[in-house]
Design an enzyme around this catalytic site. Sequence first.
Site, PDB file in Angstrom:
ATOM      1  N   ASP A 116      25.507  42.767 126.331  1.00  0.00           N
ATOM      2  CA  ASP A 116      25.880  41.164 125.918  1.00  0.00           C
ATOM      3  C   ASP A 116      24.597  40.784 126.180  1.00  0.00           C
ATOM      4  O   ASP A 116      24.404  40.452 127.014  1.00  0.00           O
ATOM      5  CB  ASP A 116      27.469  41.403 126.666  1.00  0.00           C
ATOM      6  N   ARG A 145      20.540  34.451 129.454  1.00  0.00           N
ATOM      7  CA  ARG A 145      21.377  35.956 130.241  1.00  0.00           C
ATOM      8  C   ARG A 145      21.411  37.233 129.406  1.00  0.00           C
ATOM      9  O   ARG A 145      22.526  36.822 128.433  1.00  0.00           O
ATOM     10  CB  ARG A 145      22.222  35.569 131.073  1.00  0.00           C
ATOM     11  N   TYR A 149      40.211  35.778 109.270  1.00  0.00           N
ATOM     12  CA  TYR A 149      39.573  34.826 109.719  1.00  0.00           C
ATOM     13  C   TYR A 149      39.135  34.752 108.821  1.00  0.00           C
ATOM     14  O   TYR A 149      38.756  35.186 107.621  1.00  0.00           O
ATOM     15  CB  TYR A 149      38.328  34.971 110.591  1.00  0.00           C
ATOM     16  N   GLY A 193      31.920  34.978 115.475  1.00  0.00           N
ATOM     17  CA  GLY A 193      31.306  35.492 116.911  1.00  0.00           C
ATOM     18  C   GLY A 193      31.356  36.861 117.060  1.00  0.00           C
ATOM     19  O   GLY A 193      32.596  36.885 116.871  1.00  0.00           O
ATOM     20  N   ASP A 211      31.274  38.004 119.852  1.00  0.00           N
ATOM     21  CA  ASP A 211      31.952  37.452 121.266  1.00  0.00           C
ATOM     22  C   ASP A 211      33.402  37.993 121.165  1.00  0.00           C
ATOM     23  O   ASP A 211      33.569  38.031 121.643  1.00  0.00           O
ATOM     24  CB  ASP A 211      31.487  36.214 122.680  1.00  0.00           C
ATOM     25  N   ARG A 212      33.215  37.067 120.151  1.00  0.00           N
ATOM     26  CA  ARG A 212      34.938  36.720 119.817  1.00  0.00           C
ATOM     27  C   ARG A 212      35.384  37.849 119.485  1.00  0.00           C
ATOM     28  O   ARG A 212      36.801  38.465 119.361  1.00  0.00           O
ATOM     29  CB  ARG A 212      35.100  35.491 118.885  1.00  0.00           C
ATOM     30  N   THR A 220      29.452  28.994 128.098  1.00  0.00           N
ATOM     31  CA  THR A 220      29.450  27.869 127.361  1.00  0.00           C
ATOM     32  C   THR A 220      29.992  27.249 126.768  1.00  0.00           C
ATOM     33  O   THR A 220      30.101  25.236 126.114  1.00  0.00           O
ATOM     34  CB  THR A 220      28.145  28.191 126.847  1.00  0.00           C
TER      35      THR A 220
END
Length: 241
Positions: A6, A11, A86, A93, A95-96, A119
């Site tokens: 990830d 990071r 969507y 994203g 990550d989503r 973030t």
Amino acid sequence: MQLIIDVGNTRVKAAIYKGDVLQAKHHFALQEFSEEVGEFAGLYPIKKAIISSVGRLTDEQARSVQLRFPTIVLSHNTTLPFTNDYGTPETLGVDRMALVAAFMQSHPQKNGLIIDAGTCITYDFITNKGSYKGGAISPGLRLRYETLNRLTANLPLLEKQMPDSIIGTSTEESIHSGVVQGTLLEIDGAINHYKEHYNVDTVIITGGDGEFLAKRLKNSIFAHSNFLLEGLNYILTYQND
């Protein structure tokens, strides 16, 4: 075993899963990607890998993994364990995507709201039919603190801190109240809205500030620090089903 990567803005989290069980986890800076992933993965009999990147991962860095293992670089073209409704699926994203996949694995047939407090704070809604509908994006705690400092002349940059009262009696207390209490009110308000209008019965919060916020929210929720990694592992496993 599966290698899960990830990549965030600065990071990287790498993890090893055997089936659904987390075996090891490692954090490092993005500029150290190739070396750190190589050393970490070299400790385990990796069969395949997945990379999710919202940061500035270079093609060369990605190839350092792809040349060693069969690797999926997560995108809107990846086969997902849910229906993506969507409006602009190509902009969702990664990550989503991973968070919604994790919810599908852990809470099937539930109306769910997943909140990622990093973030940015993202809100993602999925129905009990496995249909992802969308959600919202707002600034995270750090962004709120930094924006107050950067876009004003005299406000200091502070580290997150839970204020004793919603009424700040100094500039620093007022900033903490506005940022932290304001974020809590936002999240509780969003949860209440989803519960009332969309019959949400399960709420997950994750991300770097997830635990900090979870214990201060009025709503009952589940805090889960490895939720995104679990979702990536599930997506990778799902490719063989």
